[in-house]
Enzyme design. Structure first.
Site, PDB file in Angstrom:
ATOM      1  N   THR A 246       0.751  -1.128  -0.125  1.00 17.91           N
ATOM      2  CA  THR A 246       0.145  -0.012  -0.168  1.00 17.91           C
ATOM      3  C   THR A 246       0.822   1.306  -0.080  1.00 17.91           C
ATOM      4  O   THR A 246       2.048   1.214   0.339  1.00 17.91           O
ATOM      5  CB  THR A 246      -0.945   0.111   1.178  1.00 17.91           C
ATOM      6  OG1 THR A 246      -1.754   1.176   1.290  1.00 17.91           O
ATOM      7  CG2 THR A 246      -0.331  -0.156   2.586  1.00 17.91           C
ATOM      8  N   ASP A 247       0.405   2.236  -0.467  1.00 19.56           N
ATOM      9  CA  ASP A 247       0.979   3.551  -0.488  1.00 19.56           C
ATOM     10  C   ASP A 247       1.179   4.052   1.001  1.00 19.56           C
ATOM     11  O   ASP A 247       1.957   4.994   1.243  1.00 19.56           O
ATOM     12  CB  ASP A 247       0.209   4.745  -1.270  1.00 19.56           C
ATOM     13  CG  ASP A 247      -1.026   5.053  -1.095  1.00 19.56           C
ATOM     14  OD1 ASP A 247      -1.720   4.247  -0.012  1.00 19.56           O
ATOM     15  OD2 ASP A 247      -1.823   5.650  -1.758  1.00 19.56           O
ATOM     16  N   GLU A 248       0.297   3.626   1.793  1.00 15.53           N
ATOM     17  CA  GLU A 248       0.216   4.116   3.193  1.00 15.53           C
ATOM     18  C   GLU A 248       1.633   3.878   4.089  1.00 15.53           C
ATOM     19  O   GLU A 248       1.777   4.494   5.216  1.00 15.53           O
ATOM     20  CB  GLU A 248      -0.832   3.602   4.221  1.00 15.53           C
ATOM     21  CG  GLU A 248      -2.233   4.103   3.645  1.00 15.53           C
ATOM     22  CD  GLU A 248      -3.490   3.602   4.253  1.00 15.53           C
ATOM     23  OE1 GLU A 248      -3.571   3.587   5.505  1.00 15.53           O
ATOM     24  OE2 GLU A 248      -4.247   2.770   3.527  1.00 15.53           O
TER      25      GLU A 248
ATOM     26  N   TYR B  70      -1.688  -0.578  10.987  1.00 14.54           N
ATOM     27  CA  TYR B  70      -2.040  -1.162  10.023  1.00 14.54           C
ATOM     28  C   TYR B  70      -0.582  -0.957   8.820  1.00 14.54           C
ATOM     29  O   TYR B  70      -0.033  -1.846   8.351  1.00 14.54           O
ATOM     30  CB  TYR B  70      -3.178  -0.608   9.038  1.00 14.54           C
ATOM     31  CG  TYR B  70      -3.127  -1.160   7.660  1.00 14.54           C
ATOM     32  CD1 TYR B  70      -2.942  -2.205   7.205  1.00 14.54           C
ATOM     33  CD2 TYR B  70      -3.437   0.187   6.651  1.00 14.54           C
ATOM     34  CE1 TYR B  70      -2.959  -2.354   5.701  1.00 14.54           C
ATOM     35  CE2 TYR B  70      -3.333   0.029   5.371  1.00 14.54           C
ATOM     36  CZ  TYR B  70      -3.381  -1.280   4.998  1.00 14.54           C
ATOM     37  OH  TYR B  70      -3.286  -1.605   3.573  1.00 14.54           O
TER      38      TYR B  70
ATOM     39  N   LYS C 113       2.501  -3.451   7.438  1.00 12.27           N
ATOM     40  CA  LYS C 113       2.529  -3.487   5.905  1.00 12.27           C
ATOM     41  C   LYS C 113       3.761  -3.191   5.398  1.00 12.27           C
ATOM     42  O   LYS C 113       4.613  -3.910   4.749  1.00 12.27           O
ATOM     43  CB  LYS C 113       1.483  -2.766   4.991  1.00 12.27           C
ATOM     44  CG  LYS C 113       0.181  -3.172   5.138  1.00 12.27           C
ATOM     45  CD  LYS C 113       0.162  -4.770   4.465  1.00 12.27           C
ATOM     46  CE  LYS C 113       0.351  -4.696   3.037  1.00 12.27           C
ATOM     47  NZ  LYS C 113       0.121  -5.940   2.513  1.00 12.27           N
TER      48      LYS C 113
END
Length: 332
Positions: free
Chosen positions: A121-123, A148, A152
């Site tokens: 994810t870009d997060e 989260y 990741k």
């Protein structure tokens, strides 16, 4: 023809990928999914039995994983705990699935010498200021801000380490926010759509200024297939479709497309540590591998998504009341 093991294939993005593969290639697919609340077997209805098989199991179970990995050509790893609000409430499942589960898969593909693609994810990059012209690239330092996104980020680093230390044949992709069919109603866009369908006013965190870079799940799927086919081992590719929108604009567009006044929504308590802005620069994927998104018109893609939720109320209705009760208890 190849046989792909798709972890988390009963979830939102994973199930869209399974449909895309079976519609656009002659590959066979084995789905491994734990069927937590976010997994739904109904998302896999209608798939051809001769090319598709479902296995109920946990990616952190080495016995199940080893047997399946040994019988396929490649693993596409979608399975993850992925909801920020849930990670703030109880981080432990995010460690178990995103860290231990990824480790278990990496050890299996290492033993069996299989191709591995890791969906991220870009997060993991944290967030950008609202007035910052920059976008995330493959060289942006990691700066996760929630349980989260930090798990990741940790799983990404495991993949990189297994490539360098053990020669695992792996690639990574970090994608922006997805929308489309089969997305759980706890997520931003389907929550607002299903609220309007139910006659409930949509809910907007804070002032709604937070910006997300939206991509249709089908474009994400085509990008992953492109990386599987032509990606360079050990490389990371960012997937995005230049779809930056702030949350306020998205809610107002949903209302407008559904025939409601654009201001018929409520502001609610903001999420703790809510990231300001995500933005993806997918130049590397487009120039090196020749990928382009097909859903360049966000309004049209969103309208099609609204139609899907209107048509498939039987798919989302069983979980809707519980989701709204949970958010109500938090003032959201």
């Amino acid at each position: 023809m190849a046989t792909l093991l798709v972890t988390g294939g009963a979830g939102f993005i994973g199930s869209n990928f399974v449909h895309h593969v079976l519609d656009h290639t002659d590959h066979e697919v084995v789905v491994l999914d734990k069927l937590t609340y976010a997994g739904n077997l109904a998302s896999l209805d209608g798939l051809p039995a001769g090319r598709f098989r479902f296995v109920h199991g946990d990616i952190a179970d080495p016995t199940v994983v080893d047997e399946l990995v040994g019988g396929v050509d490649a693993v596409v790893h979608y399975a993850a705990e992925s909801h920020n609000d849930n990670s703030l409430h109880d981080p432990r499942p995010f460690l178990d699935t995103n860290i231990i589960g990824t480790y278990t898969l990496l050890e299996a593909v290492r033993r069996h010498e299989k191709r591995f693609h890791h969906i991220s994810t870009d997060e993991v990059y944290g967030d950008l200021e609202l007035d910052d012209p920059a976008r995330f690239t493959e060289h942006t330092p990691y700066n996760p801000s929630s349980p989260y996104s930090s798990t990741k980020a940790g799983s990404d680093l495991l993949v990189r380490a297994w490539v360098r230390s053990f020669g695992v044949q792996a690639t990574i992709s970090n994608c922006s926010n997805n929308y489309g069919p089969y997305q759980h109603v706890e997520k931003f866009i389907p929550r607002q759509i299903t609220n309007v369908i139910r006659g409930i006013r949509p809910k907007l965190y804070g002032k709604g200024e937070n910006v997300r870079d939206w991509i249709h799940a089908d474009d994400h799927s085509s990008a992953v297939l492109t990386i599987l086919d032509r990606g360079v081992i050990g490389e990371t590719y960012l997937i995005g479709a230049d779809g930056e929108k702030n949350n306020k604009d998205v809610v107002e567009l949903i209302l407008t497309l559904m025939g409601q006044p654009a201001d018929a929504y409520d502001h609610v308590t903001d999420r703790a540590g809510h990231d300001l802005r995500y933005a993806i620069d997918s130049t590397k994927l487009r120039t090196d591998l020749g990928w382009t998104p097909q859903y360049s018109d966000f309004d049209a893609g969103l309208a099609a998504t609204i139609d899907w939720y209107r048509t498939n109320e039987a798919w989302w209705a069983p979980t809707k009341d519980g989701v709204e009760a949970f958010y109500a208890s938090k003032g959201q």
